[in-house]
Design a protein around this motif. Structure first.
Motif, mmCIF file in Angstrom:
data_model
loop_
_atom_site.group_PDB
_atom_site.id
_atom_site.type_symbol
_atom_site.label_atom_id
_atom_site.label_comp_id
_atom_site.label_asym_id
_atom_site.label_seq_id
_atom_site.Cartn_x
_atom_site.Cartn_y
_atom_site.Cartn_z
ATOM 1 N N TRP A 1 -13.487 17.895 18.253
ATOM 2 C CA TRP A 1 -13.510 16.985 17.092
ATOM 3 C C TRP A 1 -12.158 16.277 16.976
ATOM 4 O O TRP A 1 -11.134 16.796 17.413
ATOM 5 C CB TRP A 1 -13.790 17.747 15.779
ATOM 6 N N TYR A 2 -12.227 15.110 16.323
ATOM 7 C CA TYR A 2 -11.011 14.331 16.052
ATOM 8 C C TYR A 2 -10.863 14.184 14.544
ATOM 9 O O TYR A 2 -11.846 13.927 13.826
ATOM 10 C CB TYR A 2 -11.081 12.960 16.718
ATOM 11 N N VAL A 3 -9.631 14.354 14.068
ATOM 12 C CA VAL A 3 -9.377 14.356 12.615
ATOM 13 C C VAL A 3 -8.278 13.339 12.273
ATOM 14 O O VAL A 3 -7.289 13.212 13.014
ATOM 15 C CB VAL A 3 -8.948 15.771 12.138
ATOM 16 N N ARG A 4 -8.463 12.685 11.122
ATOM 17 C CA ARG A 4 -7.428 11.764 10.613
ATOM 18 C C ARG A 4 -7.389 11.839 9.085
ATOM 19 O O ARG A 4 -8.337 12.314 8.446
ATOM 20 C CB ARG A 4 -7.664 10.320 11.073
ATOM 21 N N CYS A 5 -6.274 11.297 8.506
ATOM 22 C CA CYS A 5 -6.073 11.399 7.060
ATOM 23 C C CYS A 5 -5.353 10.148 6.552
ATOM 24 O O CYS A 5 -4.650 9.462 7.318
ATOM 25 C CB CYS A 5 -5.248 12.666 6.762
ATOM 26 N N ARG A 6 -5.523 9.845 5.236
ATOM 27 C CA ARG A 6 -4.780 8.737 4.621
ATOM 28 C C ARG A 6 -4.590 8.992 3.130
ATOM 29 O O ARG A 6 -5.276 9.825 2.524
ATOM 30 C CB ARG A 6 -5.492 7.402 4.835
ATOM 31 N N ARG A 7 -3.650 8.262 2.527
ATOM 32 C CA ARG A 7 -3.427 8.315 1.080
ATOM 33 C C ARG A 7 -4.222 7.211 0.390
ATOM 34 O O ARG A 7 -4.442 6.133 0.954
ATOM 35 C CB ARG A 7 -1.940 8.137 0.755
ATOM 36 N N ASN B 1 0.822 -1.212 0.000
ATOM 37 C CA ASN B 1 0.000 0.000 0.000
ATOM 38 C C ASN B 1 0.860 1.267 0.000
ATOM 39 O O ASN B 1 2.068 1.217 0.262
ATOM 40 C CB ASN B 1 -0.914 0.000 1.232
ATOM 41 N N PRO B 2 0.231 2.425 -0.291
ATOM 42 C CA PRO B 2 0.977 3.689 -0.267
ATOM 43 C C PRO B 2 1.571 3.982 1.116
ATOM 44 O O PRO B 2 1.164 3.406 2.122
ATOM 45 C CB PRO B 2 -0.084 4.735 -0.640
ATOM 46 N N LYS B 3 2.531 4.902 1.129
ATOM 47 C CA LYS B 3 3.154 5.292 2.392
ATOM 48 C C LYS B 3 2.124 5.885 3.349
ATOM 49 O O LYS B 3 1.171 6.535 2.939
ATOM 50 C CB LYS B 3 4.247 6.324 2.139
ATOM 51 N N ASN B 4 2.364 5.635 4.623
ATOM 52 C CA ASN B 4 1.482 6.222 5.627
ATOM 53 C C ASN B 4 1.714 7.732 5.719
ATOM 54 O O ASN B 4 2.706 8.255 5.191
ATOM 55 C CB ASN B 4 1.713 5.566 6.989
ATOM 56 N N TYR C 1 -4.879 1.662 -0.100
ATOM 57 C CA TYR C 1 -4.958 2.696 0.932
ATOM 58 C C TYR C 1 -3.799 2.583 1.913
ATOM 59 O O TYR C 1 -3.406 1.477 2.310
ATOM 60 C CB TYR C 1 -6.264 2.564 1.717
ATOM 61 N N SER C 2 -3.286 3.730 2.329
ATOM 62 C CA SER C 2 -2.325 3.727 3.427
ATOM 63 C C SER C 2 -3.094 3.552 4.734
ATOM 64 O O SER C 2 -4.331 3.573 4.757
ATOM 65 C CB SER C 2 -1.564 5.048 3.452
#
Length: 246
Positions: A217-223, A150-153, A233-234
């Motif tokens: 709020w809590y936020v997260r992200c991925r490639r 998978n892509p880089k984290n 998906y990372s």
């Protein structure tokens, strides 16, 4: 006349004597001819063929039955694996009775060494075949691992409130090797309450995101990369907490 008669008689007497002599000689010869020879005749005994001898009975040599080999298990590895390019390398550690070797179906995605060290090179899916040689007791064996690369984290640099009902999110840099970034925000760390989702093109390194109620709020992200019809998906980034202004 008497003279001729005496000659005639004399002739007859001489002839008679000759005849007698001849007769006597012929009788002897005839007697010799008629008397069978008593000499023994040597006879050669007829040759007789030797009697056919019956073949000698042979006892077959005893042979040991071939040993039945057992199926050889290969343990210590899973049949499916997923790794991020951030990992770069990892080592397979299978266990088997025979000598182990490795082969990658696509070394351009993931290469594997003789010792089982896997080097991740590109996003994609690859099959790594683990082979164990046969032994006196065990048959040869193979085991396949389906590896997804998978892509880089990604990590978030910061998340802060940038105005009423709005937040600013920053992940540091764009990434032209992927398709897009995916971002989520929620009221809890399990991202199951009041979940918000959005996507960001690959050429951006962050965003301003509005429409939120005042509060925590809590936020997260991925490639995300779409390749050959499949999405890769990372891992999600560690979530960051932000207090949005009302």
């Amino acid at each position: 006349m008497k003279k001729h008669t005496s000659r005639l008689v004399c002739f007859s007497a001489a002839a008679f004597l000759l005849l007698c002599a001849a007769f006597s000689s012929g009788a002897v010869r005839a007697s010799e001819a008629e008397t069978p020879s008593t000499e023994a005749v040597e006879t050669t005994p007829a040759e007789t063929a030797p009697a056919a001898s019956e073949p000698a009975e042979t006892t077959p040599a005893e042979t040991k039955p071939a040993a039945v080999k057992l199926d050889q298990p290969i343990t210590g590895v899973e049949s499916t694996m997923s790794r991020s390019l951030s990992v770069k390398t990892f080592t397979l550690k299978p266990s088997a009775k025979g000598k182990i070797s490795y082969k990658s179906s696509n070394p351009k995605i993931a290469a594997v060494s003789k010792k089982g060290k896997v080097t991740l090179l590109k996003v994609g899916t690859v099959t790594i075949t683990i082979s164990a040689k046969g032994t006196k007791k065990y048959k040869p064996a193979t085991f396949q691992v389906l590896l997804t690369v998978n892509p880089k984290n990604i990590s978030l640099n910061y998340v802060e409130s940038s105005g009423e009902g709005e937040m600013e999110i920053d992940w540091g840099s764009a990434d032209k090797t992927i398709t897009r970034f995916e971002v989520q925000a929620a009221k809890n760390t399990k991202f199951s309450k009041s979940l918000h989702k959005t996507t960001v093109p690959k050429q951006y390194d962050g965003l301003y995101w509005g429409g939120f109620k005042k509060g925590t709020w809590y936020v997260r992200c991925r490639r995300m990369l779409k390749k050959s019809g499949k999405s890769y998906y990372s891992d999600w980034s560690e979530p960051l907490r932000v207090n949005v202004k009302g």
